[in-house]
Design a protein around this motif. Sequence first.
Motif, PDB file in Angstrom:
ATOM      1  N   SER A 139     -11.960   1.702  -8.201  1.00  0.00           N
ATOM      2  CA  SER A 139     -12.179   2.288  -6.885  1.00  0.00           C
ATOM      3  C   SER A 139     -12.067   1.268  -5.757  1.00  0.00           C
ATOM      4  O   SER A 139     -11.786   1.637  -4.624  1.00  0.00           O
ATOM      5  N   ASN A 140     -12.249  -0.023  -6.045  1.00  0.00           N
ATOM      6  CA  ASN A 140     -12.119  -1.028  -4.987  1.00  0.00           C
ATOM      7  C   ASN A 140     -10.668  -1.489  -4.810  1.00  0.00           C
ATOM      8  O   ASN A 140     -10.388  -2.407  -4.056  1.00  0.00           O
ATOM      9  N   GLY A 141      -9.725  -0.859  -5.530  1.00  0.00           N
ATOM     10  CA  GLY A 141      -8.309  -1.201  -5.380  1.00  0.00           C
ATOM     11  C   GLY A 141      -7.796  -2.184  -6.414  1.00  0.00           C
ATOM     12  O   GLY A 141      -6.592  -2.389  -6.515  1.00  0.00           O
ATOM     13  N   SER A 142      -8.674  -2.793  -7.185  1.00  0.00           N
ATOM     14  CA  SER A 142      -8.219  -3.735  -8.209  1.00  0.00           C
ATOM     15  C   SER A 142      -7.718  -2.978  -9.430  1.00  0.00           C
ATOM     16  O   SER A 142      -7.920  -1.772  -9.562  1.00  0.00           O
ATOM     17  N   GLN A 143      -7.031  -3.693 -10.293  1.00  0.00           N
ATOM     18  CA  GLN A 143      -6.520  -3.081 -11.510  1.00  0.00           C
ATOM     19  C   GLN A 143      -6.484  -4.109 -12.628  1.00  0.00           C
ATOM     20  O   GLN A 143      -6.424  -5.303 -12.388  1.00  0.00           O
ATOM     21  N   LYS A 144      -6.564  -3.621 -13.844  1.00  0.00           N
ATOM     22  CA  LYS A 144      -6.469  -4.452 -15.031  1.00  0.00           C
ATOM     23  C   LYS A 144      -5.419  -3.839 -15.940  1.00  0.00           C
ATOM     24  O   LYS A 144      -5.347  -2.630 -16.092  1.00  0.00           O
TER      25      LYS A 144
END
Length: 151
Positions: A139-144
């Motif tokens: 939700s904060n825009g980061s991705q893994k």
Amino acid sequence: MKKELLLLVFLVCLFSHAQTPKIVFEYDAAGNQTKRYLCLKCPSATGKSDQTKEAGALVEEKIVPFSSQEVLSYYPNPVKEALYLKWKQQENNGVTSVQVFSFLGQVLGTYSVGSGVHELSLPFQNYSGGIYIVVLYYSNGSQKSIKIIKE
């Protein structure tokens, strides 16, 4: 003369120290292989003696976390039928969606994740054998992203 030469070769082989070559791999932080080389007399990279795990111990390790601080785990890899993802819900930063990509970048599946959900099962039975990329969007825009092998 032949017997003496044969004896000399035998003694040289007996008293020489056999070198066992070792192929050494280096990886970056994402787990991608960056270097491979042959080492003839290399010390252990960790400074510890090399210890092998028993086969029974390897079977019991089903959940593979990224690191000790990481909140995401997945199993099995390589996958046959379904990939199971599990994560801890962080404050104000939950997983919103998961996408499965082919190795060529084609989107094969998109899965929405509701709030409060902290595990997901991705079907892989319809995919052919190969390498796939699973991306988790937060939700904060980061991705893994994780690399998955389909048998």
